[in-house]
Design an enzyme around this catalytic site. Structure first.
Site, short mmCIF file in Angstrom:
data_model
loop_
_atom_site.label_atom_id
_atom_site.label_comp_id
_atom_site.label_asym_id
_atom_site.label_seq_id
_atom_site.Cartn_x
_atom_site.Cartn_y
_atom_site.Cartn_z
N HIS A 169 0.95 -1.26 -0.09
CA HIS A 169 -0.17 -0.10 0.11
C HIS A 169 0.64 0.92 0.03
CE1 HIS A 169 -3.02 -3.09 0.86
NE2 HIS A 169 -2.30 -3.56 1.83
N GLU A 173 -1.78 0.53 7.94
CA GLU A 173 -1.01 -0.65 7.56
C GLU A 173 0.13 0.13 6.71
OE1 GLU A 173 -3.10 -3.13 5.15
OE2 GLU A 173 -1.43 -4.60 4.62
N HIS A 218 3.05 -6.88 4.52
CA HIS A 218 1.65 -6.42 4.93
C HIS A 218 1.34 -6.69 6.31
CE1 HIS A 218 0.28 -5.71 0.53
NE2 HIS A 218 1.40 -6.48 0.42
N GLU A 254 1.94 -11.48 5.87
CA GLU A 254 1.21 -10.69 6.76
C GLU A 254 1.62 -10.80 8.16
OE1 GLU A 254 -1.62 -8.96 5.68
OE2 GLU A 254 -2.11 -9.98 3.56
ZN ZN Z 1 -2.06 -5.15 2.80
#
Ligand code: ZN
Length: 314
Positions: free
Chosen positions: A104, A141, A196, A278
């Protein structure tokens, strides 16, 4: 979050916070092929490396620094791939190139028209990029992924690697997922890691590493990277568990900390060994306490780096 270039799974949508509702609700509820690995010896191997005890839960849970603040280790400008100011360190990764992809971009929230644009991922079309999630207190995030990525770059450069970041929030939004993949490909990276954190309902905890499925279509052909990407992912999972004390996710992956997906453009378009990690669930208070801790993020970066080293220089 895992949904960065994919629609959310139903439970993710159900747990989305208010600041995600528009983004989730305009997406179709697709059936996502989350091919949970069959439990293998790896599960035991990963779990065996999980530290006993409660880990760093709740410790140093103060909110993170302002958006785009670099970690202390990068408070002063360091050499970048574009301007190599100093000879690279000698180390086990000398001569190796690692591409780090901070998931992102903090600017994506203000550029939804641009990031909603569809791009070709070989097997179909997906949004250029997504906003990512936040903790309940608003830590983005995209702040987390950049902070961990900068820490990771420092650790890898000390091991002798040439490190390329796909962005440093030095652009207003993006890059698009196809460009993120292309950066790794054009760098001829020996390993690529996309960083992430997830955004699913509270009580879902732990980390998982996403491995590319074998896909073929258009510019996507992952046959050559499935094997090495799995080896990369296994090593990152094991080392991440060891350095952070976190457990493999309790909500997918069957306790292995590994998940195979065929719907992520960043993986489908990669020609280099690549995984996503993640690091935890931003919507769970206990995980969020870790994710917002600079000390924990340093451990996370160290674990990812250790996994890359054992993959590239066993
Ligand atoms: Zn993400």
């Amino acid at each position: 979050m895992r949904n960065d270039d994919s629609p959310p799974r139903p439970e993710a949508a159900a747990s989305a916070g208010p600041d995600h509702r528009p983004w989730f609700t305009r997406r179709p509820a697709l059936v996502i092929a989350v091919a949970a690995m069959a439990p293998t010896a790896l599960a035991g191997w990963v779990l065996a490396q999980v530290l006993t005890g409660s880990g760093p839960d709740g410790r140093d849970a103060k909110p993170a620094a302002a958006p785009r603040a670099a970690p202390a280790t990068h408070a002063t400008p360091g050499p970048s791939p574009a301007t190599p100011a100093a000879a690279p360190a000698k180390g086990p990764l000398s001569g190796r190139t690692v591409v780090i992809d901070p998931g992102h971009n903090t600017g994506n929230f203000e550029h939804t028209d641009e990031i909603d644009r569809q791009v070709d991922i070989g097997t179909g079309r997906k949004e250029c990029d997504t906003t990512g999630t936040t903790t309940n207190s608003g830590y983005m995030e995209a702040e987390f992924t950049l902070d961990v990525s900068l820490r990771l770059r420092t650790v890898l450069e000390a091991q002798g690697a040439e490190v390329v970041l796909t962005h440093e929030a030095d652009r207003p939004w993006g890059p698009c997922i196809n460009e993120r993949a292309r950066i790794g490909n054009e760098a001829e990276a020996d390993a690529v890691v996309s960083v992430h954190a997830d955004g699913v309902s509270s009580g879902n905890r732990g980390f998982h590493v996403i491995l590319p499925a074998e896909v073929k279509g258009g510019a996507a052909d992952t046959a050559a990277i499935v094997g090495p990407s799995r080896r990369l992912g296994e090593r990152i999972a094991g080392n991440f568990a060891r350095t952070t004390g976190s457990s493999p996710a309790n909500y997918l992956g069957g306790g292995t900390g590994l998940v195979v997906r065929d719907d992520l453009g960043g993986l489908n378009l990669s020609t280099r060994p690549k995984v996503f990690i993640e690091c935890g669930n931003m919507r769970d208070a206990k995980d969020a306490a870790q994710l917002t801790s600079p000390d924990w993020r340093q451990k996370a970066a160290q674990g990812i780096a250790d996994g890359i080293v054992t993959f590239l220089a066993p």
